[in-house]
Write a protein that holds these residues in place. Sequence first.
Motif, PDB file in Angstrom:
ATOM      1  N   PHE A 118     -23.368 -13.964  17.042  1.00  0.00           N
ATOM      2  CA  PHE A 118     -24.361 -12.979  16.601  1.00  0.00           C
ATOM      3  C   PHE A 118     -25.476 -13.655  15.797  1.00  0.00           C
ATOM      4  N   LEU A 119     -25.091 -14.521  14.863  1.00  0.00           N
ATOM      5  CA  LEU A 119     -26.101 -15.192  14.029  1.00  0.00           C
ATOM      6  C   LEU A 119     -26.980 -16.087  14.885  1.00  0.00           C
ATOM      7  N   VAL A 127     -19.136 -11.334   1.951  1.00  0.00           N
ATOM      8  CA  VAL A 127     -19.039 -10.171   2.843  1.00  0.00           C
ATOM      9  C   VAL A 127     -17.619  -9.617   2.697  1.00  0.00           C
ATOM     10  N   PRO A 128     -17.484  -8.271   2.479  1.00  0.00           N
ATOM     11  CA  PRO A 128     -16.149  -7.712   2.243  1.00  0.00           C
ATOM     12  C   PRO A 128     -15.176  -8.069   3.364  1.00  0.00           C
ATOM     13  N   GLN A 129     -13.919  -8.276   2.973  1.00  0.00           N
ATOM     14  CA  GLN A 129     -12.884  -8.627   3.950  1.00  0.00           C
ATOM     15  C   GLN A 129     -12.447  -7.396   4.744  1.00  0.00           C
ATOM     16  N   PRO A 130     -12.069  -7.510   5.992  1.00  0.00           N
ATOM     17  CA  PRO A 130     -12.325  -8.657   6.854  1.00  0.00           C
ATOM     18  C   PRO A 130     -13.774  -8.631   7.317  1.00  0.00           C
ATOM     19  N   PRO A 131     -14.457  -9.765   7.345  1.00  0.00           N
ATOM     20  CA  PRO A 131     -15.867  -9.729   7.749  1.00  0.00           C
ATOM     21  C   PRO A 131     -16.012  -9.382   9.231  1.00  0.00           C
ATOM     22  N   THR A 132     -16.963  -8.543   9.548  1.00  0.00           N
ATOM     23  CA  THR A 132     -17.233  -8.193  10.945  1.00  0.00           C
ATOM     24  C   THR A 132     -18.710  -8.474  11.192  1.00  0.00           C
ATOM     25  N   VAL A 133     -19.077  -8.435  12.465  1.00  0.00           N
ATOM     26  CA  VAL A 133     -20.477  -8.667  12.811  1.00  0.00           C
ATOM     27  C   VAL A 133     -21.364  -7.639  12.085  1.00  0.00           C
ATOM     28  N   ARG A 134     -20.916  -6.388  12.070  1.00  0.00           N
ATOM     29  CA  ARG A 134     -21.773  -5.371  11.451  1.00  0.00           C
ATOM     30  C   ARG A 134     -21.919  -5.588   9.947  1.00  0.00           C
ATOM     31  N   LYS A 135     -20.811  -5.922   9.292  1.00  0.00           N
ATOM     32  CA  LYS A 135     -20.895  -6.153   7.839  1.00  0.00           C
ATOM     33  C   LYS A 135     -21.826  -7.333   7.542  1.00  0.00           C
ATOM     34  N   VAL A 136     -21.758  -8.366   8.376  1.00  0.00           N
ATOM     35  CA  VAL A 136     -22.633  -9.521   8.159  1.00  0.00           C
ATOM     36  C   VAL A 136     -24.085  -9.114   8.386  1.00  0.00           C
ATOM     37  N   ALA A 137     -24.324  -8.322   9.447  1.00  0.00           N
ATOM     38  CA  ALA A 137     -25.689  -7.863   9.729  1.00  0.00           C
ATOM     39  C   ALA A 137     -26.231  -7.079   8.541  1.00  0.00           C
ATOM     40  N   GLU A 138     -25.392  -6.201   7.990  1.00  0.00           N
ATOM     41  CA  GLU A 138     -25.845  -5.385   6.858  1.00  0.00           C
ATOM     42  C   GLU A 138     -26.108  -6.255   5.628  1.00  0.00           C
ATOM     43  N   ALA A 139     -25.235  -7.232   5.414  1.00  0.00           N
ATOM     44  CA  ALA A 139     -25.431  -8.122   4.256  1.00  0.00           C
ATOM     45  C   ALA A 139     -26.737  -8.903   4.387  1.00  0.00           C
ATOM     46  N   LEU A 140     -27.158  -9.147   5.617  1.00  0.00           N
ATOM     47  CA  LEU A 140     -28.404  -9.890   5.844  1.00  0.00           C
ATOM     48  C   LEU A 140     -29.627  -8.972   5.834  1.00  0.00           C
ATOM     49  N   LEU A 161     -34.473   1.529  19.554  1.00  0.00           N
ATOM     50  CA  LEU A 161     -33.696   0.687  20.469  1.00  0.00           C
ATOM     51  C   LEU A 161     -32.317   0.482  19.838  1.00  0.00           C
ATOM     52  N   VAL A 162     -31.288   0.745  20.633  1.00  0.00           N
ATOM     53  CA  VAL A 162     -29.911   0.568  20.141  1.00  0.00           C
ATOM     54  C   VAL A 162     -29.263  -0.577  20.914  1.00  0.00           C
ATOM     55  N   GLU A 163     -28.760  -1.553  20.184  1.00  0.00           N
ATOM     56  CA  GLU A 163     -28.131  -2.717  20.830  1.00  0.00           C
ATOM     57  C   GLU A 163     -26.745  -2.920  20.227  1.00  0.00           C
ATOM     58  N   ARG A 164     -25.747  -3.078  21.098  1.00  0.00           N
ATOM     59  CA  ARG A 164     -24.371  -3.134  20.587  1.00  0.00           C
ATOM     60  C   ARG A 164     -24.045  -4.459  19.893  1.00  0.00           C
ATOM     61  N   ASN A 165     -24.824  -5.478  20.181  1.00  0.00           N
ATOM     62  CA  ASN A 165     -24.530  -6.760  19.557  1.00  0.00           C
ATOM     63  C   ASN A 165     -25.825  -7.299  18.945  1.00  0.00           C
ATOM     64  N   VAL A 196     -31.820  -0.888  16.028  1.00  0.00           N
ATOM     65  CA  VAL A 196     -30.559  -0.982  15.304  1.00  0.00           C
ATOM     66  C   VAL A 196     -29.623  -1.878  16.094  1.00  0.00           C
ATOM     67  N   LEU A 197     -29.010  -2.819  15.374  1.00  0.00           N
ATOM     68  CA  LEU A 197     -28.131  -3.792  16.010  1.00  0.00           C
ATOM     69  C   LEU A 197     -26.685  -3.458  15.676  1.00  0.00           C
ATOM     70  N   THR A 198     -25.788  -4.054  16.410  1.00  0.00           N
ATOM     71  CA  THR A 198     -24.327  -3.907  16.256  1.00  0.00           C
ATOM     72  C   THR A 198     -23.869  -2.455  16.444  1.00  0.00           C
ATOM     73  N   ARG A 199     -24.659  -1.656  17.139  1.00  0.00           N
ATOM     74  CA  ARG A 199     -24.263  -0.266  17.390  1.00  0.00           C
ATOM     75  C   ARG A 199     -24.212  -0.019  18.888  1.00  0.00           C
ATOM     76  N   GLU A 200     -23.111   0.593  19.321  1.00  0.00           N
ATOM     77  CA  GLU A 200     -22.923   0.845  20.752  1.00  0.00           C
ATOM     78  C   GLU A 200     -23.125   2.322  21.034  1.00  0.00           C
TER      79      GLU A 200
END
Length: 562
Positions: free
Chosen positions: A165-166, A206-219, A257-261, A304-308
């Motif tokens: 993702f990054l 990033v709160p445990q367990p880190p996920t793609v969405r949590k990382v995206a939000e932290a960024l 635009l909605v992108e799942r990843n 919006v990213l990481t949303r399906e």
Amino acid sequence: MITAEELRQVQIFECLEEPERQRLAQKAADVRLSPGDWLIREGETSSFYVILEGRLGLSKDILGRVQEFTQYEYKGGDFFGEVPILLGTPSLVSLKAITDCRIARFDRQQFQALIRDSEKCSAMIMQKMNERLGRVQQFAAETPPSRVLIVGSQYDLDCRDIRTFLSMNRIPYEWLDRDNEFDRIPTCMPANLQGPAVVVDRAFWVPQPPTVRKVAEALGLRTMPTKQHYDVVVIGGGPAGLAAAVYGASEGLCVLLVERNAAGGQAGTSSRIENYLGFPNGISGDELTERAVRQAGQFGAEMVLTREVGNIESMSMPDGGPGYCVELDGGDRVTSKTVILATGVDWRRLEANGVDRLIGRGVLYGAARTESPTVIGKDVFIVGGGNSAGQAAMFFSSYARSVTIVVRGAGLELSMSQYLIGQIAGKRNITIEPFTQVVSVNGEDHLESICTTTSGEAPRTRKADALFVLIGADASTDWLPATLQRDERGYVCTGRDVSDLPSWDGKRTPFLLETNLPGFFCAGDVRHDSIKRVSSGVGEGSMAIAFVHQYLALDSPRLRAN
Ligand SMILES: Cc1cc2nc3c(=O)[nH]c(=O)nc-3n(C[C@H](O)[C@H](O)[C@H](O)COP(=O)(O)OP(=O)(O)OC[C@H]3O[C@@H](n4cnc5c(N)ncnc54)[C@H](O)[C@@H]3O)c2cc1C
């Protein structure tokens, strides 16, 4: 219009003779900006600008975040643009008006004539350029190399997803392989932590367990729509979806635009797209994506990213007109008069024993460039004979000890472009194995070996460190409304293919990219009979917007978002 007298008031032009100033004044563009207007954005081709009145602020994208440099304000008498012109680079920074501004803009030829014809002007410009290059050097030394630190194992799926993702978002990160680089793991990391750990900007865990969405939000990336209602919701952020977002927003539509990843789609994973118009040396998929995302953002498209998107339903809008309710994972919903489906295709699964157990642990679908550090000096296998397999082979051959392309057919000639076949022939560590199939993949915790059969020969088991599967793709459209017309392979039908269907209401001819649901359009690889190329996806995405306009115009007052 700019006058010679106005130029005389500016220090850099004081030394010129009057006729020279007259000539320059006649050629200068008179640029007027209001507060908040951009003079130039980072990455654009620069002209030479001389500020006559007003103040401009400087900003720069640093590791995916825009930083303002208030200490370097530009004001009347200052000039800008000599560094990118003389180095032949795009602009390294952006300039935005703080107050009303008036600026004299000179094109490259006029600038070059100025430094050629006037020694004094040239000396002033060179002095300023040296000062600025000194700042660039200092800035490079002070900028941290990455925004994200990931500690995790090579075979941890969450860790891989975050890295991918990054990388697709071009956000620099540092990855410490927990199994092999434990001496480099920061001491502040809890000793008993299982799974990956992610730190953003050296400060935020990033709160445990880190996920793609949590990382995206932290960024600070957007993961939630900001409005309830849009003119058009685009589903999928590959070339087709991005083109729709750029054209839609640039033409005044309210676009989500909605992108799942991550944006980019399949094209974003391509190491080099060589056949896209205007890039004679090719362009990597992530660079093309980064440019498109920036463009969409500049025009005001919301992404919006990481949303399906998991469900779409026809509905009546509050004003009585037709529309759609689009549901994102987690249940968030938005409404829209129109939808553009641009969800592309997903990799076809490899039928071989053991594959499902080792996915992400050495067996990978697609060929993400993030895998390059994991294959250094290793033996890599690629299943597939198409262009994507060829590009992957070329890319990994610069890292791996050996790359073996396994193809069912007689060779690559029927399925791969000639330019790639030529490039592969020139690589000593790439081997092609025709008439060969993978029967099984083996390994305890991760891939260790593969077993293949080649027609007429006994099965052969060999050591394998990575197996990339690129054997074509299928449309995944089961989640779409049952009434949406698809072909037998799940690709979505549009235009002439739906006009005679009983499910089309027959009151008008469907637009070329319209499905059998009015106002529901489809573009790119997911569309029945589409040409599976970046350029055709881009073409269809932008065409779909033209049809959205025509559709909205059928009943314009009621069909527009407020
Ligand atoms: C490795 C590789 C190399 C290639 N090289 C070339 C090349 O050199 N030249 C060329 O012309 N073509 C190339 N192609 C083909 C090209 O990339 C595709 O034709 C193009 O990307 C299709 O664009 P698209 O927008 O239709 O779909 P995609 O690129 O597939 O994008 C679809 C997007 O939709 C998202 N999505 C899917 N479902 C949902 C959902 N429910 N909700 C939200 N988002 C969703 C996906 O995550 C994806 O990002 C290559 C393909 C690959 C895989």
